[in-house]
Design a protein around this motif. Structure first.
Motif, PDB file in Angstrom:
ATOM      1  N   THR A   2       0.835  -1.185   0.000  1.00 57.35           N
ATOM      2  CA  THR A   2       0.000   0.000   0.000  1.00 57.35           C
ATOM      3  C   THR A   2       0.879   1.248   0.000  1.00 57.35           C
ATOM      4  OG1 THR A   2      -1.731  -1.167   1.216  1.00 57.35           O
ATOM      5  CG2 THR A   2      -1.847   1.223   1.206  1.00 57.35           C
ATOM      6  N   HIS A   3       0.460   2.238  -0.751  1.00 49.32           N
ATOM      7  CA  HIS A   3       1.203   3.478  -0.921  1.00 49.32           C
ATOM      8  C   HIS A   3       0.237   4.640  -0.760  1.00 49.32           C
ATOM      9  CE1 HIS A   3       2.707   6.750  -3.584  1.00 49.32           C
ATOM     10  NE2 HIS A   3       3.882   6.403  -3.109  1.00 49.32           N
ATOM     11  N   SER A   4       0.705   5.741  -0.177  1.00 50.65           N
ATOM     12  CA  SER A   4      -0.107   6.938  -0.009  1.00 50.65           C
ATOM     13  C   SER A   4       0.596   8.119  -0.667  1.00 50.65           C
ATOM     14  CB  SER A   4      -0.314   7.218   1.481  1.00 50.65           C
ATOM     15  OG  SER A   4      -1.095   8.381   1.658  1.00 50.65           O
ATOM     16  N   PHE A   5      -0.190   8.965  -1.344  1.00 50.43           N
ATOM     17  CA  PHE A   5       0.352  10.111  -2.066  1.00 50.43           C
ATOM     18  C   PHE A   5      -0.591  11.293  -1.871  1.00 50.43           C
ATOM     19  CE2 PHE A   5       0.852  12.628  -5.997  1.00 50.43           C
ATOM     20  CZ  PHE A   5       2.224  12.814  -6.000  1.00 50.43           C
ATOM     21  N   ALA A   6      -0.045  12.440  -1.498  1.00 54.69           N
ATOM     22  CA  ALA A   6      -0.854  13.631  -1.233  1.00 54.69           C
ATOM     23  C   ALA A   6      -1.019  14.478  -2.489  1.00 54.69           C
ATOM     24  CB  ALA A   6      -0.209  14.467  -0.132  1.00 54.69           C
ATOM     25  N   VAL A   7      -2.212  15.047  -2.650  1.00 57.78           N
ATOM     26  CA  VAL A   7      -2.523  15.934  -3.765  1.00 57.78           C
ATOM     27  C   VAL A   7      -3.245  17.159  -3.210  1.00 57.78           C
ATOM     28  CG1 VAL A   7      -3.882  16.222  -5.885  1.00 57.78           C
ATOM     29  CG2 VAL A   7      -2.775  14.035  -5.414  1.00 57.78           C
ATOM     30  N   ARG A   8      -2.834  18.325  -3.648  1.00 56.52           N
ATOM     31  CA  ARG A   8      -3.510  19.572  -3.284  1.00 56.52           C
ATOM     32  C   ARG A   8      -4.213  20.101  -4.531  1.00 56.52           C
ATOM     33  NH1 ARG A   8      -0.325  25.007  -1.770  1.00 56.52           N
ATOM     34  NH2 ARG A   8      -2.115  26.392  -1.864  1.00 56.52           N
ATOM     35  N   ILE A   9      -5.451  20.530  -4.382  1.00 57.45           N
ATOM     36  CA  ILE A   9      -6.229  21.002  -5.518  1.00 57.45           C
ATOM     37  C   ILE A   9      -6.021  22.503  -5.714  1.00 57.45           C
ATOM     38  CG2 ILE A   9      -8.533  21.223  -6.517  1.00 57.45           C
ATOM     39  CD1 ILE A   9      -7.420  18.331  -6.225  1.00 57.45           C
ATOM     40  N   PHE A  10      -5.585  22.853  -6.916  1.00 57.63           N
ATOM     41  CA  PHE A  10      -5.387  24.237  -7.300  1.00 57.63           C
ATOM     42  C   PHE A  10      -6.544  24.690  -8.193  1.00 57.63           C
ATOM     43  CE2 PHE A  10      -1.187  22.604  -6.335  1.00 57.63           C
ATOM     44  CZ  PHE A  10      -0.669  23.611  -5.532  1.00 57.63           C
ATOM     45  N   TYR A  11      -6.674  25.993  -8.349  1.00 56.54           N
ATOM     46  CA  TYR A  11      -7.740  26.554  -9.180  1.00 56.54           C
ATOM     47  C   TYR A  11      -7.723  25.940 -10.586  1.00 56.54           C
ATOM     48  CZ  TYR A  11     -10.691  29.954 -11.545  1.00 56.54           C
ATOM     49  OH  TYR A  11     -11.675  30.543 -12.278  1.00 56.54           O
ATOM     50  N   GLU A  12      -6.536  25.756 -11.145  1.00 58.39           N
ATOM     51  CA  GLU A  12      -6.417  25.210 -12.507  1.00 58.39           C
ATOM     52  C   GLU A  12      -6.967  23.793 -12.636  1.00 58.39           C
ATOM     53  OE1 GLU A  12      -1.955  23.263 -12.236  1.00 58.39           O
ATOM     54  OE2 GLU A  12      -2.166  25.202 -13.178  1.00 58.39           O
ATOM     55  N   ASP A  13      -7.160  23.097 -11.511  1.00 64.14           N
ATOM     56  CA  ASP A  13      -7.689  21.731 -11.530  1.00 64.14           C
ATOM     57  C   ASP A  13      -9.203  21.684 -11.691  1.00 64.14           C
ATOM     58  OD1 ASP A  13      -5.181  20.426 -11.021  1.00 64.14           O
ATOM     59  OD2 ASP A  13      -5.361  20.976  -8.909  1.00 64.14           O
ATOM     60  N   THR A  14      -9.845  22.838 -11.546  1.00 67.49           N
ATOM     61  CA  THR A  14     -11.314  22.849 -11.499  1.00 67.49           C
ATOM     62  C   THR A  14     -11.930  23.238 -12.831  1.00 67.49           C
ATOM     63  OG1 THR A  14     -11.391  25.127 -10.685  1.00 67.49           O
ATOM     64  CG2 THR A  14     -11.269  23.385  -9.029  1.00 67.49           C
ATOM     65  N   ASP A  15     -13.215  22.896 -12.967  1.00 66.32           N
ATOM     66  CA  ASP A  15     -13.951  23.235 -14.179  1.00 66.32           C
ATOM     67  C   ASP A  15     -14.857  24.438 -13.915  1.00 66.32           C
ATOM     68  OD1 ASP A  15     -16.133  22.277 -12.727  1.00 66.32           O
ATOM     69  OD2 ASP A  15     -16.286  20.416 -13.872  1.00 66.32           O
ATOM     70  N   MET A  16     -15.740  24.751 -14.828  1.00 61.01           N
ATOM     71  CA  MET A  16     -16.607  25.922 -14.692  1.00 61.01           C
ATOM     72  C   MET A  16     -17.548  25.818 -13.494  1.00 61.01           C
ATOM     73  SD  MET A  16     -17.428  26.978 -18.639  1.00 61.01           S
ATOM     74  CE  MET A  16     -18.481  28.318 -18.109  1.00 61.01           C
ATOM     75  N   ALA A  17     -17.826  24.604 -13.048  1.00 59.23           N
ATOM     76  CA  ALA A  17     -18.704  24.411 -11.893  1.00 59.23           C
ATOM     77  C   ALA A  17     -17.934  24.541 -10.579  1.00 59.23           C
ATOM     78  CB  ALA A  17     -19.392  23.054 -11.977  1.00 59.23           C
ATOM     79  N   GLY A  18     -16.600  24.688 -10.673  1.00 55.92           N
ATOM     80  CA  GLY A  18     -15.788  24.836  -9.472  1.00 55.92           C
ATOM     81  C   GLY A  18     -15.388  23.534  -8.821  1.00 55.92           C
ATOM     82  N   ILE A  19     -15.595  22.427  -9.539  1.00 56.14           N
ATOM     83  CA  ILE A  19     -15.170  21.127  -9.011  1.00 56.14           C
ATOM     84  C   ILE A  19     -14.027  20.585  -9.866  1.00 56.14           C
ATOM     85  CG2 ILE A  19     -17.414  20.615  -7.980  1.00 56.14           C
ATOM     86  CD1 ILE A  19     -18.006  18.780 -10.343  1.00 56.14           C
ATOM     87  N   VAL A  20     -13.301  19.626  -9.327  1.00 55.75           N
ATOM     88  CA  VAL A  20     -12.174  19.057 -10.068  1.00 55.75           C
ATOM     89  C   VAL A  20     -12.679  18.422 -11.357  1.00 55.75           C
ATOM     90  CG1 VAL A  20     -10.385  17.274 -10.042  1.00 55.75           C
ATOM     91  CG2 VAL A  20     -10.710  18.734  -8.051  1.00 55.75           C
ATOM     92  N   TYR A  21     -12.051  18.816 -12.463  1.00 57.30           N
ATOM     93  CA  TYR A  21     -12.369  18.269 -13.778  1.00 57.30           C
ATOM     94  C   TYR A  21     -12.078  16.767 -13.770  1.00 57.30           C
ATOM     95  CZ  TYR A  21     -12.250  17.804 -18.877  1.00 57.30           C
ATOM     96  OH  TYR A  21     -12.476  17.425 -20.174  1.00 57.30           O
ATOM     97  N   TYR A  22     -13.001  15.985 -14.306  1.00 57.98           N
ATOM     98  CA  TYR A  22     -12.944  14.531 -14.182  1.00 57.98           C
ATOM     99  C   TYR A  22     -11.626  13.911 -14.640  1.00 57.98           C
ATOM    100  CZ  TYR A  22     -13.592  13.655 -19.154  1.00 57.98           C
ATOM    101  OH  TYR A  22     -13.394  13.586 -20.511  1.00 57.98           O
ATOM    102  N   ALA A  23     -11.034  14.413 -15.710  1.00 56.16           N
ATOM    103  CA  ALA A  23      -9.796  13.827 -16.242  1.00 56.16           C
ATOM    104  C   ALA A  23      -8.613  14.037 -15.314  1.00 56.16           C
ATOM    105  CB  ALA A  23      -9.498  14.401 -17.621  1.00 56.16           C
ATOM    106  N   ASN A  24      -8.686  15.032 -14.441  1.00 53.92           N
ATOM    107  CA  ASN A  24      -7.568  15.288 -13.532  1.00 53.92           C
ATOM    108  C   ASN A  24      -7.365  14.164 -12.527  1.00 53.92           C
ATOM    109  OD1 ASN A  24      -6.806  17.635 -14.779  1.00 53.92           O
ATOM    110  ND2 ASN A  24      -8.068  18.926 -13.471  1.00 53.92           N
ATOM    111  N   TYR A  25      -8.410  13.414 -12.205  1.00 54.73           N
ATOM    112  CA  TYR A  25      -8.237  12.280 -11.300  1.00 54.73           C
ATOM    113  C   TYR A  25      -7.265  11.259 -11.897  1.00 54.73           C
ATOM    114  CZ  TYR A  25     -12.039  14.091  -8.472  1.00 54.73           C
ATOM    115  OH  TYR A  25     -12.816  14.888  -7.670  1.00 54.73           O
ATOM    116  N   LEU A  26      -7.318  11.106 -13.222  1.00 55.05           N
ATOM    117  CA  LEU A  26      -6.374  10.190 -13.880  1.00 55.05           C
ATOM    118  C   LEU A  26      -4.949  10.696 -13.729  1.00 55.05           C
ATOM    119  CD1 LEU A  26      -8.416   9.364 -17.095  1.00 55.05           C
ATOM    120  CD2 LEU A  26      -8.253   8.024 -14.982  1.00 55.05           C
ATOM    121  N   LYS A  27      -4.770  12.017 -13.757  1.00 58.24           N
ATOM    122  CA  LYS A  27      -3.439  12.590 -13.542  1.00 58.24           C
ATOM    123  C   LYS A  27      -2.967  12.333 -12.118  1.00 58.24           C
ATOM    124  CE  LYS A  27      -3.961  16.361 -16.854  1.00 58.24           C
ATOM    125  NZ  LYS A  27      -3.962  17.827 -17.023  1.00 58.24           N
ATOM    126  N   TYR A  28      -3.863  12.474 -11.151  1.00 58.19           N
ATOM    127  CA  TYR A  28      -3.482  12.280  -9.748  1.00 58.19           C
ATOM    128  C   TYR A  28      -3.051  10.839  -9.494  1.00 58.19           C
ATOM    129  CZ  TYR A  28      -6.198  16.621  -9.361  1.00 58.19           C
ATOM    130  OH  TYR A  28      -6.708  17.879  -9.534  1.00 58.19           O
TER     131      TYR A  28
END
Length: 132
Positions: A2-28
């Motif tokens: 098991t491995h753990s990795f931290a991610v912080r959400i920046f403004y550029e990660d979000t879409d027009m609705a203000g939530i993380v754009y779905y494809a960014n989860y694949l990047k994370y």
């Protein structure tokens, strides 16, 4: 394993609705897998020089919740070798301890010409016996 990795959400990660754009989860989850490779001491540039690369052949993803600007996420990954060529990953993205994204990912080793090839011996040993 098991491995753990931290991610912080920046403004550029979000879409027009203000939530993380779905494809960014694949990047994370890709970043988390890259961190695993590095922590295992695998040099992907050296692998490429030896004509071996990792290729993602399958992703099965479930979007369960949302993340927003400023959130801090955790990517948890369990992984194991399957046979001589495949490396399997079960990954979850959590916000405040709650799963908001889940994926099953299959990576294979291939030559740069696209021919399946064995996982590097050192990596296979580590995936079979993490104490080595």
């Amino acid at each position: 394993m098991t491995h753990s990795f931290a991610v912080r959400i920046f403004y550029e990660d979000t879409d027009m609705a203000g939530i993380v754009y779905y494809a960014n989860y694949l990047k994370y989850i890709e970043r988390a897998r890259s961190d695993i490779v590095e922590q295992l001491g695998v040099d992907q540039r050296a692998m490429r020089d030896d004509d071996v690369v990792f290729v993602i052949t399958r992703v099965e993803a479930d979007y369960i919740g949302v993340a927003r600007f400023g959130d801090r996420l955790e990517v948890r990954t369990t992984h194991h070798a399957k046979g001589a060529v495949r490396w399997m990953f079960d990954q979850e993205v959590l916000r405040e301890g709650k799963v908001i994204f889940r994926a099953k990912v299959t990576a294979v080793c291939m030559s740069t010409a696209g021919k399946p090839t064995r996982l590097p011996a050192k990596l296979r040993r580590q995936l079979v016996d993490p104490a080595s």
